[in-house]
Design a protein around this motif. Structure first.
Motif, PDB file in Angstrom:
ATOM      1  N   MET A   1       8.719 -14.022  -9.751  1.00  0.00           N
ATOM      2  CA  MET A   1       8.662 -15.491 -10.194  1.00  0.00           C
ATOM      3  C   MET A   1      10.093 -15.995  -9.761  1.00  0.00           C
ATOM      4  SD  MET A   1       7.630 -17.678 -13.628  1.00  0.00           S
ATOM      5  CE  MET A   1       8.987 -17.138 -14.567  1.00  0.00           C
ATOM      6  N   LYS A   2      10.282 -16.980  -9.216  1.00  0.00           N
ATOM      7  CA  LYS A   2      11.532 -17.431  -8.863  1.00  0.00           C
ATOM      8  C   LYS A   2      11.529 -18.936  -9.357  1.00  0.00           C
ATOM      9  CE  LYS A   2      12.732 -14.180  -5.518  1.00  0.00           C
ATOM     10  NZ  LYS A   2      11.593 -13.642  -4.284  1.00  0.00           N
ATOM     11  N   VAL A   3      12.488 -19.080 -10.226  1.00  0.00           N
ATOM     12  CA  VAL A   3      12.359 -20.525 -10.905  1.00  0.00           C
ATOM     13  C   VAL A   3      12.738 -21.501  -9.880  1.00  0.00           C
ATOM     14  CG1 VAL A   3      13.862 -21.972 -12.572  1.00  0.00           C
ATOM     15  CG2 VAL A   3      13.118 -19.808 -13.233  1.00  0.00           C
ATOM     16  N   PRO A   4      13.974 -21.410  -9.123  1.00  0.00           N
ATOM     17  CA  PRO A   4      13.991 -22.423  -7.956  1.00  0.00           C
ATOM     18  C   PRO A   4      13.104 -22.979  -6.904  1.00  0.00           C
ATOM     19  CG  PRO A   4      16.018 -20.660  -8.028  1.00  0.00           C
ATOM     20  CD  PRO A   4      14.821 -20.304  -8.678  1.00  0.00           C
ATOM     21  N   ALA A   5      12.106 -21.761  -6.643  1.00  0.00           N
ATOM     22  CA  ALA A   5      10.833 -22.110  -5.962  1.00  0.00           C
ATOM     23  C   ALA A   5       9.645 -23.066  -6.753  1.00  0.00           C
ATOM     24  CB  ALA A   5      10.132 -20.725  -5.649  1.00  0.00           C
ATOM     25  N   ILE A   6       9.795 -22.920  -8.238  1.00  0.00           N
ATOM     26  CA  ILE A   6       8.820 -23.612  -8.941  1.00  0.00           C
ATOM     27  C   ILE A   6       9.488 -24.948  -9.074  1.00  0.00           C
ATOM     28  CG2 ILE A   6       8.052 -24.003 -11.330  1.00  0.00           C
ATOM     29  CD1 ILE A   6       7.945 -20.835 -11.320  1.00  0.00           C
ATOM     30  N   LYS A   7      10.781 -24.959  -9.064  1.00  0.00           N
ATOM     31  CA  LYS A   7      11.561 -26.475  -9.256  1.00  0.00           C
ATOM     32  C   LYS A   7      11.494 -27.191  -7.948  1.00  0.00           C
ATOM     33  CE  LYS A   7      16.009 -28.565 -10.122  1.00  0.00           C
ATOM     34  NZ  LYS A   7      17.374 -28.383 -10.210  1.00  0.00           N
TER      35      LYS A   7
ATOM     36  N   GLU B   1       7.707 -21.110  -1.270  1.00  0.00           N
ATOM     37  CA  GLU B   1       8.287 -19.761  -1.335  1.00  0.00           C
ATOM     38  C   GLU B   1       7.599 -18.671  -2.002  1.00  0.00           C
ATOM     39  OE1 GLU B   1      12.215 -20.698  -2.407  1.00  0.00           O
ATOM     40  OE2 GLU B   1      12.288 -22.633  -1.372  1.00  0.00           O
ATOM     41  N   GLY B   2       7.766 -17.477  -1.777  1.00  0.00           N
ATOM     42  CA  GLY B   2       7.398 -16.283  -2.254  1.00  0.00           C
ATOM     43  C   GLY B   2       7.167 -15.303  -1.199  1.00  0.00           C
ATOM     44  N   ALA B   3       7.303 -13.909  -1.717  1.00  0.00           N
ATOM     45  CA  ALA B   3       7.321 -12.798  -0.922  1.00  0.00           C
ATOM     46  C   ALA B   3       5.636 -12.422  -0.626  1.00  0.00           C
ATOM     47  CB  ALA B   3       7.905 -11.492  -1.639  1.00  0.00           C
ATOM     48  N   ASP B   4       4.738 -12.879  -1.187  1.00  0.00           N
ATOM     49  CA  ASP B   4       3.421 -12.650  -0.992  1.00  0.00           C
ATOM     50  C   ASP B   4       2.496 -13.673  -1.540  1.00  0.00           C
ATOM     51  OD1 ASP B   4       2.910 -11.788  -3.332  1.00  0.00           O
ATOM     52  OD2 ASP B   4       3.417  -9.689  -3.184  1.00  0.00           O
ATOM     53  N   GLU B   5       1.242 -13.551  -1.357  1.00  0.00           N
ATOM     54  CA  GLU B   5       0.463 -14.650  -2.082  1.00  0.00           C
ATOM     55  C   GLU B   5       0.498 -14.632  -3.463  1.00  0.00           C
ATOM     56  OE1 GLU B   5      -0.408 -12.768   0.805  1.00  0.00           O
ATOM     57  OE2 GLU B   5      -0.287 -14.409   2.442  1.00  0.00           O
ATOM     58  N   GLY B   6       0.653 -13.537  -4.001  1.00  0.00           N
ATOM     59  CA  GLY B   6       0.574 -13.647  -5.416  1.00  0.00           C
ATOM     60  C   GLY B   6       1.608 -14.342  -6.018  1.00  0.00           C
ATOM     61  N   GLU B   7       2.854 -13.976  -5.409  1.00  0.00           N
ATOM     62  CA  GLU B   7       4.193 -14.618  -5.799  1.00  0.00           C
ATOM     63  C   GLU B   7       4.089 -16.079  -5.605  1.00  0.00           C
ATOM     64  OE1 GLU B   7       8.851 -13.961  -6.196  1.00  0.00           O
ATOM     65  OE2 GLU B   7       7.993 -13.712  -4.293  1.00  0.00           O
ATOM     66  N   LYS B   8       3.465 -16.449  -4.437  1.00  0.00           N
ATOM     67  CA  LYS B   8       3.437 -17.959  -4.150  1.00  0.00           C
ATOM     68  C   LYS B   8       2.277 -18.769  -5.007  1.00  0.00           C
ATOM     69  CE  LYS B   8       4.319 -17.595   0.768  1.00  0.00           C
ATOM     70  NZ  LYS B   8       3.597 -17.628   2.133  1.00  0.00           N
ATOM     71  N   LEU B   9       1.168 -18.029  -5.673  1.00  0.00           N
ATOM     72  CA  LEU B   9       0.208 -18.256  -6.367  1.00  0.00           C
ATOM     73  C   LEU B   9       0.859 -18.617  -7.822  1.00  0.00           C
ATOM     74  CD1 LEU B   9      -2.409 -19.359  -6.482  1.00  0.00           C
ATOM     75  CD2 LEU B   9      -3.266 -17.028  -7.030  1.00  0.00           C
ATOM     76  N   THR B  10       1.686 -17.860  -8.211  1.00  0.00           N
ATOM     77  CA  THR B  10       2.637 -17.747  -9.414  1.00  0.00           C
ATOM     78  C   THR B  10       3.290 -19.156  -9.533  1.00  0.00           C
ATOM     79  OG1 THR B  10       2.604 -15.320  -9.670  1.00  0.00           O
ATOM     80  CG2 THR B  10       4.343 -16.641 -10.888  1.00  0.00           C
ATOM     81  N   HIS B  11       3.990 -19.380  -8.436  1.00  0.00           N
ATOM     82  CA  HIS B  11       4.953 -20.390  -8.408  1.00  0.00           C
ATOM     83  C   HIS B  11       4.227 -21.767  -8.293  1.00  0.00           C
ATOM     84  CE1 HIS B  11       8.042 -17.963  -5.982  1.00  0.00           C
ATOM     85  NE2 HIS B  11       8.137 -17.678  -7.213  1.00  0.00           N
ATOM     86  N   VAL B  12       3.039 -21.781  -7.787  1.00  0.00           N
ATOM     87  CA  VAL B  12       2.205 -22.956  -7.631  1.00  0.00           C
ATOM     88  C   VAL B  12       1.487 -23.150  -9.299  1.00  0.00           C
ATOM     89  CG1 VAL B  12      -0.073 -23.912  -7.050  1.00  0.00           C
ATOM     90  CG2 VAL B  12       1.360 -22.871  -5.308  1.00  0.00           C
ATOM     91  N   PHE B  13       0.934 -22.105  -9.887  1.00  0.00           N
ATOM     92  CA  PHE B  13       0.635 -22.128 -11.179  1.00  0.00           C
ATOM     93  C   PHE B  13       1.561 -22.687 -12.099  1.00  0.00           C
ATOM     94  CE2 PHE B  13      -2.526 -18.436 -10.862  1.00  0.00           C
ATOM     95  CZ  PHE B  13      -3.533 -19.173 -10.431  1.00  0.00           C
TER      96      PHE B  13
ATOM     97  N   ALA C   1       4.409 -24.700 -11.446  1.00  0.00           N
ATOM     98  CA  ALA C   1       4.503 -26.161 -11.350  1.00  0.00           C
ATOM     99  C   ALA C   1       3.591 -27.017 -11.604  1.00  0.00           C
ATOM    100  CB  ALA C   1       4.824 -26.243  -9.502  1.00  0.00           C
ATOM    101  N   ILE C   2       2.168 -26.222 -11.625  1.00  0.00           N
ATOM    102  CA  ILE C   2       1.109 -27.268 -12.201  1.00  0.00           C
ATOM    103  C   ILE C   2       1.593 -27.309 -13.768  1.00  0.00           C
ATOM    104  CG2 ILE C   2      -1.424 -27.383 -12.797  1.00  0.00           C
ATOM    105  CD1 ILE C   2      -1.752 -25.886  -9.881  1.00  0.00           C
ATOM    106  N   TRP C   3       1.493 -26.206 -14.281  1.00  0.00           N
ATOM    107  CA  TRP C   3       1.806 -26.079 -15.769  1.00  0.00           C
ATOM    108  C   TRP C   3       2.851 -27.097 -16.128  1.00  0.00           C
ATOM    109  CZ3 TRP C   3       4.995 -25.459 -19.988  1.00  0.00           C
ATOM    110  CH2 TRP C   3       4.238 -25.136 -21.096  1.00  0.00           C
ATOM    111  N   ILE C   4       4.058 -26.858 -15.425  1.00  0.00           N
ATOM    112  CA  ILE C   4       5.168 -27.755 -15.720  1.00  0.00           C
ATOM    113  C   ILE C   4       4.887 -29.133 -15.428  1.00  0.00           C
ATOM    114  CG2 ILE C   4       7.414 -28.188 -15.003  1.00  0.00           C
ATOM    115  CD1 ILE C   4       7.876 -25.154 -14.578  1.00  0.00           C
ATOM    116  N   LEU C   5       4.315 -29.862 -14.601  1.00  0.00           N
ATOM    117  CA  LEU C   5       3.994 -31.186 -14.306  1.00  0.00           C
ATOM    118  C   LEU C   5       3.008 -31.710 -15.318  1.00  0.00           C
ATOM    119  CD1 LEU C   5       3.725 -31.166 -10.514  1.00  0.00           C
ATOM    120  CD2 LEU C   5       5.358 -32.479 -11.831  1.00  0.00           C
ATOM    121  N   ASN C   6       1.970 -30.792 -15.819  1.00  0.00           N
ATOM    122  CA  ASN C   6       1.000 -31.244 -16.766  1.00  0.00           C
ATOM    123  C   ASN C   6       1.726 -31.399 -18.051  1.00  0.00           C
ATOM    124  OD1 ASN C   6      -1.385 -31.492 -15.541  1.00  0.00           O
ATOM    125  ND2 ASN C   6      -1.814 -29.506 -15.367  1.00  0.00           N
ATOM    126  N   HIS C   7       2.317 -30.517 -18.243  1.00  0.00           N
ATOM    127  CA  HIS C   7       3.231 -30.543 -19.709  1.00  0.00           C
ATOM    128  C   HIS C   7       4.321 -31.626 -19.910  1.00  0.00           C
ATOM    129  CE1 HIS C   7       4.431 -28.578 -23.383  1.00  0.00           C
ATOM    130  NE2 HIS C   7       5.657 -28.735 -23.107  1.00  0.00           N
TER     131      HIS C   7
END
Length: 80
Positions: free
Chosen positions: A1-7, A36-48, A50-56
């Motif tokens: 998980m990379k915070v800059p990618a989520i941001k 951004e992400g090394a693989d689909e799992g990391e990309k999905l983590t970044h999307v999850f 971002a969704i959580w943060i925007l909802n919050h």
């Protein structure tokens, strides 16, 4: 998980576009925008994240830094 990618996702995407990207990643399809992400799992983590943060941010009427801090705290708790 990379915070800059989520941001970057939080700053450039809507909840709706992120939810669509989530479905596309789960179905192994190309997304409409770069994630951004090394693989689909990391990309999905970044999307999850971002969704959580925007909802919050919307639900709690808080800023990005506060929502990010609470998200990373939840992640740390789930790992331990």
């Amino acid at each position: 998980m990379k915070v800059p990618a989520i941001k970057k996702l939080v700053e450039t995407q809507t909840i709706e576009s992120l939810m669509e990207a989530e479905a596309q990643l789960i179905n192994e399809q190309m997304t409409a925008f770069e994630i951004e992400g090394a693989d689909e799992g990391e990309k999905l983590t970044h999307v999850f994240g971002a969704i959580w943060i925007l909802n919050h941010m919307n639900d709690q009427e808080t800023d990005f830094k506060t929502a990010l801090r609470e998200f990373t705290q939840k992640v740390r708790t789930s790992i331990s």
